[in-house]
Scaffold this motif. Structure first.
Motif, PDB file in Angstrom:
ATOM      1  N   LYS A 149       5.637  11.887   5.285  1.00  0.00           N
ATOM      2  CA  LYS A 149       4.281  12.596   4.959  1.00  0.00           C
ATOM      3  C   LYS A 149       3.608  11.160   4.338  1.00  0.00           C
ATOM      4  CE  LYS A 149       6.249  16.419   5.191  1.00  0.00           C
ATOM      5  NZ  LYS A 149       5.776  17.231   6.442  1.00  0.00           N
ATOM      6  N   ASP A 150       3.808  10.074   4.305  1.00  0.00           N
ATOM      7  CA  ASP A 150       3.159   8.841   3.799  1.00  0.00           C
ATOM      8  C   ASP A 150       2.581   8.107   5.062  1.00  0.00           C
ATOM      9  OD1 ASP A 150       5.507   8.063   4.827  1.00  0.00           O
ATOM     10  OD2 ASP A 150       5.789   6.672   2.918  1.00  0.00           O
ATOM     11  N   VAL A 151       2.665   8.437   6.024  1.00  0.00           N
ATOM     12  CA  VAL A 151       2.164   7.686   7.494  1.00  0.00           C
ATOM     13  C   VAL A 151       0.796   8.365   7.885  1.00  0.00           C
ATOM     14  CG1 VAL A 151       2.531   7.307   9.894  1.00  0.00           C
ATOM     15  CG2 VAL A 151       4.396   7.158   8.182  1.00  0.00           C
ATOM     16  N   GLU A 152      -0.268   7.414   7.936  1.00  0.00           N
ATOM     17  CA  GLU A 152      -1.791   7.765   8.446  1.00  0.00           C
ATOM     18  C   GLU A 152      -1.839   7.167   9.829  1.00  0.00           C
ATOM     19  OE1 GLU A 152      -4.477   6.606   5.403  1.00  0.00           O
ATOM     20  OE2 GLU A 152      -3.599   7.804   3.860  1.00  0.00           O
ATOM     21  N   LEU A 153      -2.668   7.743  10.591  1.00  0.00           N
ATOM     22  CA  LEU A 153      -3.049   7.195  11.787  1.00  0.00           C
ATOM     23  C   LEU A 153      -4.503   6.893  11.903  1.00  0.00           C
ATOM     24  CD1 LEU A 153      -2.105   6.560  14.801  1.00  0.00           C
ATOM     25  CD2 LEU A 153      -2.669   9.081  15.130  1.00  0.00           C
ATOM     26  N   VAL A 154      -4.757   5.655  12.299  1.00  0.00           N
ATOM     27  CA  VAL A 154      -6.170   5.074  12.693  1.00  0.00           C
ATOM     28  C   VAL A 154      -6.501   4.868  14.219  1.00  0.00           C
ATOM     29  CG1 VAL A 154      -8.001   3.554  12.024  1.00  0.00           C
ATOM     30  CG2 VAL A 154      -6.405   4.385  10.274  1.00  0.00           C
ATOM     31  N   ILE A 155      -7.134   5.602  14.742  1.00  0.00           N
ATOM     32  CA  ILE A 155      -7.309   5.278  16.149  1.00  0.00           C
ATOM     33  C   ILE A 155      -8.316   4.546  16.414  1.00  0.00           C
ATOM     34  CG2 ILE A 155      -7.210   6.443  18.231  1.00  0.00           C
ATOM     35  CD1 ILE A 155      -6.012   9.021  17.018  1.00  0.00           C
ATOM     36  N   ASP A 156      -8.589   3.588  17.202  1.00  0.00           N
ATOM     37  CA  ASP A 156      -9.396   2.742  17.837  1.00  0.00           C
ATOM     38  C   ASP A 156      -9.773   3.193  19.339  1.00  0.00           C
ATOM     39  OD1 ASP A 156     -11.502   0.734  18.250  1.00  0.00           O
ATOM     40  OD2 ASP A 156      -9.960  -0.701  17.959  1.00  0.00           O
ATOM     41  N   LEU A 163       1.099  -1.103  -0.105  1.00  0.00           N
ATOM     42  CA  LEU A 163       0.055  -0.047  -0.063  1.00  0.00           C
ATOM     43  C   LEU A 163       0.850   1.252  -0.039  1.00  0.00           C
ATOM     44  CD1 LEU A 163      -2.639  -0.992   2.642  1.00  0.00           C
ATOM     45  CD2 LEU A 163      -2.851  -1.253   0.115  1.00  0.00           C
ATOM     46  N   VAL A 164       0.223   2.417  -0.763  1.00  0.00           N
ATOM     47  CA  VAL A 164       1.257   3.575  -0.583  1.00  0.00           C
ATOM     48  C   VAL A 164       1.276   4.195   0.883  1.00  0.00           C
ATOM     49  CG1 VAL A 164       1.110   5.897  -1.457  1.00  0.00           C
ATOM     50  CG2 VAL A 164       0.240   4.137  -3.010  1.00  0.00           C
ATOM     51  N   ALA A 165       0.075   4.075   1.455  1.00  0.00           N
ATOM     52  CA  ALA A 165       0.059   4.982   2.902  1.00  0.00           C
ATOM     53  C   ALA A 165       0.658   3.719   3.933  1.00  0.00           C
ATOM     54  CB  ALA A 165      -1.160   5.263   3.306  1.00  0.00           C
ATOM     55  N   LYS A 166       1.379   4.069   4.982  1.00  0.00           N
ATOM     56  CA  LYS A 166       2.046   3.442   6.003  1.00  0.00           C
ATOM     57  C   LYS A 166       0.911   3.985   7.096  1.00  0.00           C
ATOM     58  CE  LYS A 166       6.584   4.062   4.583  1.00  0.00           C
ATOM     59  NZ  LYS A 166       7.950   4.638   4.764  1.00  0.00           N
ATOM     60  N   ILE A 167       0.064   2.834   7.496  1.00  0.00           N
ATOM     61  CA  ILE A 167      -1.132   3.163   8.514  1.00  0.00           C
ATOM     62  C   ILE A 167      -0.613   2.622   9.971  1.00  0.00           C
ATOM     63  CG2 ILE A 167      -3.232   2.477   9.236  1.00  0.00           C
ATOM     64  CD1 ILE A 167      -3.918   2.102   6.378  1.00  0.00           C
ATOM     65  N   ILE A 168      -0.488   3.383  10.988  1.00  0.00           N
ATOM     66  CA  ILE A 168      -0.311   2.991  12.063  1.00  0.00           C
ATOM     67  C   ILE A 168      -1.514   2.712  12.870  1.00  0.00           C
ATOM     68  CG2 ILE A 168       0.652   3.785  14.525  1.00  0.00           C
ATOM     69  CD1 ILE A 168       2.390   5.664  13.080  1.00  0.00           C
ATOM     70  N   TYR A 169      -1.854   1.583  13.172  1.00  0.00           N
ATOM     71  CA  TYR A 169      -3.158   1.310  14.093  1.00  0.00           C
ATOM     72  C   TYR A 169      -2.994   1.223  15.325  1.00  0.00           C
ATOM     73  CZ  TYR A 169      -6.968  -1.865  15.547  1.00  0.00           C
ATOM     74  OH  TYR A 169      -7.914  -2.489  16.315  1.00  0.00           O
ATOM     75  N   TRP A 170      -3.672   2.367  15.892  1.00  0.00           N
ATOM     76  CA  TRP A 170      -3.569   2.672  17.363  1.00  0.00           C
ATOM     77  C   TRP A 170      -4.669   2.124  18.084  1.00  0.00           C
ATOM     78  CZ3 TRP A 170      -3.380   8.049  19.814  1.00  0.00           C
ATOM     79  CH2 TRP A 170      -3.248   8.163  21.150  1.00  0.00           C
ATOM     80  N   HIS A 171      -4.691   1.220  18.857  1.00  0.00           N
ATOM     81  CA  HIS A 171      -5.759   0.587  19.800  1.00  0.00           C
ATOM     82  C   HIS A 171      -5.335   1.237  21.169  1.00  0.00           C
ATOM     83  CE1 HIS A 171      -8.866  -1.756  21.456  1.00  0.00           C
ATOM     84  NE2 HIS A 171      -7.961  -1.917  22.481  1.00  0.00           N
ATOM     85  N   THR A 172      -6.212   2.056  21.684  1.00  0.00           N
ATOM     86  CA  THR A 172      -5.908   3.238  22.889  1.00  0.00           C
ATOM     87  C   THR A 172      -5.787   2.323  24.065  1.00  0.00           C
ATOM     88  OG1 THR A 172      -8.082   3.873  23.084  1.00  0.00           O
ATOM     89  CG2 THR A 172      -6.518   5.333  22.046  1.00  0.00           C
ATOM     90  N   LEU A 200      -8.433  -4.106   9.333  1.00  0.00           N
ATOM     91  CA  LEU A 200      -7.646  -3.037   9.525  1.00  0.00           C
ATOM     92  C   LEU A 200      -6.178  -3.282   9.620  1.00  0.00           C
ATOM     93  CD1 LEU A 200      -6.794   0.077   9.731  1.00  0.00           C
ATOM     94  CD2 LEU A 200      -7.714   0.007  11.858  1.00  0.00           C
ATOM     95  N   MET A 201      -6.275  -4.495  10.715  1.00  0.00           N
ATOM     96  CA  MET A 201      -4.946  -5.096  10.789  1.00  0.00           C
ATOM     97  C   MET A 201      -4.189  -5.716   9.494  1.00  0.00           C
ATOM     98  SD  MET A 201      -3.346  -5.489  13.834  1.00  0.00           S
ATOM     99  CE  MET A 201      -4.513  -5.979  15.352  1.00  0.00           C
ATOM    100  N   ARG A 202      -4.834  -6.177   8.665  1.00  0.00           N
ATOM    101  CA  ARG A 202      -4.171  -6.478   7.344  1.00  0.00           C
ATOM    102  C   ARG A 202      -3.802  -5.494   6.719  1.00  0.00           C
ATOM    103  NH1 ARG A 202      -6.042 -10.101   3.677  1.00  0.00           N
ATOM    104  NH2 ARG A 202      -3.749 -11.132   3.538  1.00  0.00           N
ATOM    105  N   GLN A 203      -4.135  -4.177   6.981  1.00  0.00           N
ATOM    106  CA  GLN A 203      -3.657  -3.096   6.066  1.00  0.00           C
ATOM    107  C   GLN A 203      -2.663  -2.195   6.768  1.00  0.00           C
ATOM    108  OE1 GLN A 203      -7.425  -1.104   5.784  1.00  0.00           O
ATOM    109  NE2 GLN A 203      -8.212  -2.333   4.219  1.00  0.00           N
ATOM    110  N   ALA A 204      -2.487  -2.511   7.982  1.00  0.00           N
ATOM    111  CA  ALA A 204      -1.698  -1.477   8.788  1.00  0.00           C
ATOM    112  C   ALA A 204      -0.027  -2.047   8.822  1.00  0.00           C
ATOM    113  CB  ALA A 204      -2.035  -1.684  10.383  1.00  0.00           C
TER     114      ALA A 204
END
Length: 482
Positions: free
Chosen positions: A330-337, A298-307, A388-392
């Protein structure tokens, strides 16, 4: 080997295995040619989807079938099978509970509740002084009727039936009375509780050579408390909610305990210090195979944050550290759960950062809208978490008690994980690291975000750990425990 009886609480579903753990264990033990049987000590109602899933398994013993004299393999009941008066109008359906309410003019007469398969699970009729709830077996017949006070919802009376509609027993005023034509099957005419009846019929099939493996729930705990002490039990401690039972059962002999994680075992031993550590076994989870993340494609690097469960002050600190990473990459995205409460804290902090950027009161690069716009915050259901885990690219868990199920999902996806507790799944600086409150998060995560080689090494390490979680390994653990 002595007889093994599994006592599952079918209301307990393990998200990782997508079923009750004891149902999963049953299959693995049988595959290893270790004989075992499921014993269900609760009523077989279609209100419980797990009863549906195991209905008609040949090695399953339904204790209430013997208690109530049920002998049938009939089919489930559907809404169309009910004889509902034609003058009643079904003018309301609640999609959240799959219920249909029938009205006569402005008067509510009855509600039919369905399970996800469309089978009838309850029919509630409304009387002037009470409401009556008929509960249906998965095989299509009424198994109990409960009478509730109209104003307090207190149970006034409960009746049990067999598949022919014959009354078997009635509970009222804290005692259960056996119907006169059924008493020859019972030792007593009256009982103080359902548990007394369950114990009587269970002892017809087991002896003190039986080993029970049980979910830790009120029914199985109370059953253990009433059985003679020589009966052997192994209780599963799978989550923090079941740890306090150590106060009730820790004093008993002939009990072993199987724990999902080290932290659960340690918490349990603090509550029940009289329990010997050799009676406590860690049960390795089973992972059949890896299900690797696609994030390297994937182009974006996703950080999956489970608080997780965390103080709001720490939330702000971690958020600022993660935004620092995003300002540099600049290619890092953050998804917060996060829960709704913590979402409010996070969104408030993000809005303050954007406001500060507009006023140019703080020159730090993390408060630019370009960075904040790469952040999303929501409460995810488990299936969404799995996806999401398979995209992170990275999984981060900042909870005081790490989410073990999601840690397993990260391991299976092959991605690096960062958490406060390793739970035997993290090799520091190889497939992740332990999270500390010292501001080191940007450096820790950046090692894996900047280098695909480092990320690939994490995949290799995760695969090595998964190899130790094959079904054969877990069966051997259970052999030792049993």
């Amino acid at each position: 080997m002595d007889k093994i009886v599994l006592l599952p609480d079918l209301a307990k579903q393990d998200n990782f295995y997508q079923e009750n753990y004891l149902l999963f264990l049953r299959r693995k033990l049988r595959a290893a040619k270790i004989p075992c049987q499921l014993y269900l000590i609760n009523e077989n109602t279609s209100d419980n989807e797990s009863f549906v899933a195991i209905n008609n398994l040949t090695d399953t013993y339904y204790l209430f079938d013997q208690i109530l004299g049920i002998n049938t393999l009939s089919n489930p009941l559907f809404l169309a099978d009910l004889k509902i008066p034609t003058d009643l109008i079904p003018n309301f359906q609640d999609s959240r509970t799959d219920s249909v309410t029938f009205w006569q003019g402005e008067q509510r007469v009855l509600t039919v509740k369905l399970n996800k398969f469309g089978w009838v699970r309850q029919v509630v009729s409304y009387q002037s002084d009470c409401f009556i709830q008929d509960n249906y077996d998965v095989r299509g017949f009424k198994i109990t009727t409960e009478y509730f006070d109209k104003y307090t919802s207190q149970v006034l009376k409960k009746e049990w039936f067999n598949n022919y509609g014959e009354l078997i027993m009635t509970q009222q005023n804290s005692s259960i009375v056996i119907a006169a034509n059924q008493r020859k099957r019972f030792r007593q005419a009256t009982y103080n509780s359902e548990l007394e009846i369950v114990k009587e019929f269970l002892l017809q099939h087991v002896d003190d050579k039986t080993l029970f493996i049980a979910d830790t729930d009120p029914d199985t705990i109370n059953l253990r408390l009433t059985l003679p002490e020589q009966f052997r039990f192994c209780f599963l401690i799978t989550d923090s909610a079941t740890v306090p039972v150590g106060q009730n059962i820790g004093r008993f002999h002939n009990i072993k305990y199987a724990f999902r994680t080290v932290s659960l075992r340690d918490d349990f031993l603090q509550i029940a210090p009289e329990v010997k550590q050799e009676d406590c076994q860690l049960i390795t989870p089973v992972i059949e195979k890896a299900n690797l993340s696609l994030s390297n494609k994937l182009v974006a690097k996703i950080i999956y944050w489970h608080t997780g469960e965390i103080l709001p002050a720490l939330i702000k600190d971690y958020l600022n550290q993660l935004l620092t990473i995003m300002s540099e990459q600049k290619d890092v995205e953050l998804v917060i759960d996060a829960t709704e409460v913590l979402q409010a804290v996070i969104l408030q902090q993000l809005n303050l950062l954007i406001k500060d950027a507009g006023e140019k009161t703080k020159p730090a690069p993390i408060n630019t809208p370009a960075v904040v716009n790469r952040v999303s915050c929501q409460t995810l259901a488990f299936q969404e978490e799995k996806k999401l885990m398979r995209q992170a690219r990275i999984y981060l868990d900042t909870g005081t008690k790490s989410n073990f199920t999601l840690q397993l999902e990260a391991l299976q996806a092959g991605i690096p994980q960062f958490a406060r507790q390793s739970n035997g799944l993290i090799t520091p600086e190889v497939n992740g690291d332990l999270v500390a409150d010292n501001g080191a998060l940007p450096e820790q995560l950046s090692l894996f975000l900047r280098s695909l080689d480092k990320w690939n090494n994490s995949v290799i390490e995760n695969t090595r750990i998964i190899e130790q979680m094959k079904p054969s390994q877990v069966v051997e653990q259970w052999r030792e425990l049993l």
